[in-house]
Motif scaffolding. Structure first.
Motif, PDB file in Angstrom:
ATOM      1  N   ASP A  15       0.258   1.083   1.097  1.00  0.00           N
ATOM      2  CA  ASP A  15      -0.784   0.063   1.209  1.00  0.00           C
ATOM      3  C   ASP A  15      -1.728   0.095   0.009  1.00  0.00           C
ATOM      4  O   ASP A  15      -2.209  -0.948  -0.444  1.00  0.00           O
ATOM      5  CB  ASP A  15      -1.590   0.266   2.497  1.00  0.00           C
ATOM      6  CG  ASP A  15      -0.817  -0.144   3.735  1.00  0.00           C
ATOM      7  OD1 ASP A  15      -0.007  -1.083   3.637  1.00  0.00           O
ATOM      8  OD2 ASP A  15      -1.006   0.478   4.792  1.00  0.00           O
ATOM      9  N   VAL A  16      -2.003   1.289  -0.517  1.00  0.00           N
ATOM     10  CA  VAL A  16      -2.848   1.412  -1.710  1.00  0.00           C
ATOM     11  C   VAL A  16      -2.136   0.816  -2.926  1.00  0.00           C
ATOM     12  O   VAL A  16      -2.778   0.281  -3.832  1.00  0.00           O
ATOM     13  CB  VAL A  16      -3.200   2.895  -1.960  1.00  0.00           C
ATOM     14  CG1 VAL A  16      -3.858   3.091  -3.323  1.00  0.00           C
ATOM     15  CG2 VAL A  16      -4.124   3.409  -0.854  1.00  0.00           C
ATOM     16  N   LEU A  17      -0.797   0.870  -2.920  1.00  0.00           N
ATOM     17  CA  LEU A  17       0.007   0.368  -4.035  1.00  0.00           C
ATOM     18  C   LEU A  17       0.920  -0.767  -3.555  1.00  0.00           C
ATOM     19  O   LEU A  17       2.155  -0.661  -3.600  1.00  0.00           O
ATOM     20  CB  LEU A  17       0.846   1.501  -4.630  1.00  0.00           C
ATOM     21  CG  LEU A  17       0.087   2.741  -5.108  1.00  0.00           C
ATOM     22  CD1 LEU A  17       1.044   3.806  -5.597  1.00  0.00           C
ATOM     23  CD2 LEU A  17      -0.910   2.373  -6.195  1.00  0.00           C
ATOM     24  N   PRO A  18       0.350  -1.885  -3.108  1.00  0.00           N
ATOM     25  CA  PRO A  18       1.178  -2.951  -2.520  1.00  0.00           C
ATOM     26  C   PRO A  18       2.149  -3.587  -3.496  1.00  0.00           C
ATOM     27  O   PRO A  18       3.183  -4.122  -3.085  1.00  0.00           O
ATOM     28  CB  PRO A  18       0.141  -3.961  -2.031  1.00  0.00           C
ATOM     29  CG  PRO A  18      -1.052  -3.747  -2.909  1.00  0.00           C
ATOM     30  CD  PRO A  18      -1.083  -2.267  -3.145  1.00  0.00           C
ATOM     31  N   ASP A  19       1.832  -3.551  -4.785  1.00  0.00           N
ATOM     32  CA  ASP A  19       2.703  -4.154  -5.798  1.00  0.00           C
ATOM     33  C   ASP A  19       3.431  -3.108  -6.632  1.00  0.00           C
ATOM     34  O   ASP A  19       3.971  -3.418  -7.696  1.00  0.00           O
ATOM     35  CB  ASP A  19       1.886  -5.075  -6.711  1.00  0.00           C
ATOM     36  CG  ASP A  19       1.228  -6.207  -5.948  1.00  0.00           C
ATOM     37  OD1 ASP A  19       1.888  -6.794  -5.076  1.00  0.00           O
ATOM     38  OD2 ASP A  19       0.036  -6.490  -6.212  1.00  0.00           O
ATOM     39  N   ALA A  20       3.425  -1.880  -6.157  1.00  0.00           N
ATOM     40  CA  ALA A  20       4.091  -0.797  -6.891  1.00  0.00           C
ATOM     41  C   ALA A  20       4.876   0.068  -5.905  1.00  0.00           C
ATOM     42  O   ALA A  20       4.670   1.275  -5.797  1.00  0.00           O
ATOM     43  CB  ALA A  20       3.074   0.042  -7.666  1.00  0.00           C
ATOM     44  N   VAL A  50      -5.044  -6.101   0.271  1.00  0.00           N
ATOM     45  CA  VAL A  50      -4.815  -6.079  -1.173  1.00  0.00           C
ATOM     46  C   VAL A  50      -4.852  -4.667  -1.751  1.00  0.00           C
ATOM     47  O   VAL A  50      -3.957  -4.263  -2.500  1.00  0.00           O
ATOM     48  CB  VAL A  50      -5.836  -6.976  -1.906  1.00  0.00           C
ATOM     49  CG1 VAL A  50      -5.670  -6.859  -3.419  1.00  0.00           C
ATOM     50  CG2 VAL A  50      -5.681  -8.429  -1.470  1.00  0.00           C
ATOM     51  N   ASN A  51      -5.868  -3.885  -1.403  1.00  0.00           N
ATOM     52  CA  ASN A  51      -6.016  -2.578  -2.052  1.00  0.00           C
ATOM     53  C   ASN A  51      -5.790  -1.395  -1.128  1.00  0.00           C
ATOM     54  O   ASN A  51      -5.909  -0.247  -1.552  1.00  0.00           O
ATOM     55  CB  ASN A  51      -7.395  -2.464  -2.713  1.00  0.00           C
ATOM     56  CG  ASN A  51      -8.543  -2.567  -1.715  1.00  0.00           C
ATOM     57  OD1 ASN A  51      -8.422  -2.198  -0.553  1.00  0.00           O
ATOM     58  ND2 ASN A  51      -9.676  -3.079  -2.182  1.00  0.00           N
TER      59      ASN A  51
END
Length: 343
Positions: free
Chosen positions: A154-159, A330-331
């Motif tokens: 969840d902290v890295l949603p795009d990674a 998001v973050n």
């Protein structure tokens, strides 16, 4: 000599220095109280330069043309000097807006600032677009080494791959190792730093709430870091009611109903306040911890949207637990409250 001066020092000292200026080293005047050696400072706002690293900006703002030319190509120095004549640099992003200044030039500036004693070991340096302190590094390493799988993703949603690589490679000993992990870039590393450092007043409030002794018939637990998937998907014997919102279909716990709307800041704030009040927090938690914690929470949730679940379960007919889970879409900033009563 140690220097930790503000990055917004008066520009008139050396800002206008151009080619041929003879001021080659920082002035050796007695350091101010602010400049004295002190413990590293945790970064608690979403900035790209830790206080302990502000000497990098001070160096860029005040060093002479000749001194900067030792560490940077002359055309880059000219661009920096011309730009700082209009306004001092206030961030790495600001510095990066100067033509020809990119990650390599920023590291060269960092090297010059370190050599000339504008920063010392309390500034770890610039990693993936942010300059972190030694205290930041400790917090970042501890978070990555201990965070649960669901929270890290969840902290890295795009990674996603970066998160998997971190989980497979940990434990780490330095922030550089984390930044060097495949799939981790500027945005993801900053998300990790923020998750590790920005919610300390809230975490102190949660610790205070959790320390309130239970009277045996009711209590509350509040958490900042937790494995929401395992909590939400757990089964309970007597009653197991679940309502979730904003989750991917594959992440919805079995048997949960779906709420169409996400949670907002008001809902998250109200639930943390409810848990605080449920155990008499106003009389059992210091006003300083309370006020700082709620102010921190308000700053982190303002204007944000949250996915999560609300769980009500009973393991027997004589008790009930209610769990609220909220995760920033998001973050990955997350909070959980659990209140319970028993006859």
């Amino acid at each position: 000599m140690r220097r930790l001066g503000s990055a917004l020092l008066a520009v008139g000292m050396l800002v206008g220095c151009g080619p041929g200026t003879q001021a080659e080293t920082p002035p050796e005047s007695a350091p101010s109280a602010e400049q004295q050696q002190q413990a590293p400072i945790l970064t608690t706002t979403n900035v790209d330069v830790a206080i302990e690293c502000s000497g990098i900006l001070e160096f860029a703002n005040t060093a002479s043309y000749t001194l900067l030319d030792r560490y940077l190509p002359s055309n880059v120095v000219t661009n920096i000097v011309n730009r700082r004549a209009t306004a001092p640099f206030t961030s790495l992003a600001d510095l990066s807006s100067v033509p020809l200044v990119g990650p390599t030039r920023l590291k060269q500036l960092e090297g010059g600032a370190r050599t000339m004693d504008f920063i010392d070991a309390d500034c770890v340096g610039i990693l993936d677009g942010i300059a972190i302190s030694r205290d930041d590094q400790t917090a970042i390493v501890n978070l990555v080494n201990t965070i649960d799988d669901s929270e890290l993703h969840d902290v890295l949603p795009d990674a996603w791959n970066g998160a998997v690589n971190l989980l497979n490679t940990r434990p780490f000993t330095t922030a550089q190792q984390i930044a060097d992990t495949a799939g981790i870039g500027d945005v993801s590393f900053r998300n990790i730093r923020n998750s590790a450092t920005l919610s300390r007043p809230l975490e102190a409030l949660f610790t205070a709430i959790n320390a309130i002794p239970s009277n045996g018939s009711y209590g509350a637990t509040t958490l900042r870091h937790f494995d929401w998937w395992n909590i939400a998907s757990a089964n309970h014997y007597y009653r197991d009611q679940k309502e979730c919102f904003g989750l991917e279909p594959t992440s919805v716990p079995y048997g949960a109903s779906i709420r169409p709307n996400l949670a907002n800041a008001a809902e998250v704030r109200a639930e943390v306040q409810r848990a605080f009040d449920y155990v008499g927090g106003n009389t059992k938690v210091s006003a300083a911890v309370r006020d700082a914690g709620f102010a921190n929470l308000d700053a982190l949730i303002q204007g944000r949207s949250f996915k999560g679940c609300i769980l009500t379960y009973e393991n027997d007919p004589w008790s009930r637990n209610t769990v609220h889970i909220y995760v920033d879409t998001v973050n990955g900033f997350s909070v959980m409250t659990e209140t319970w009563w028993a006859e």
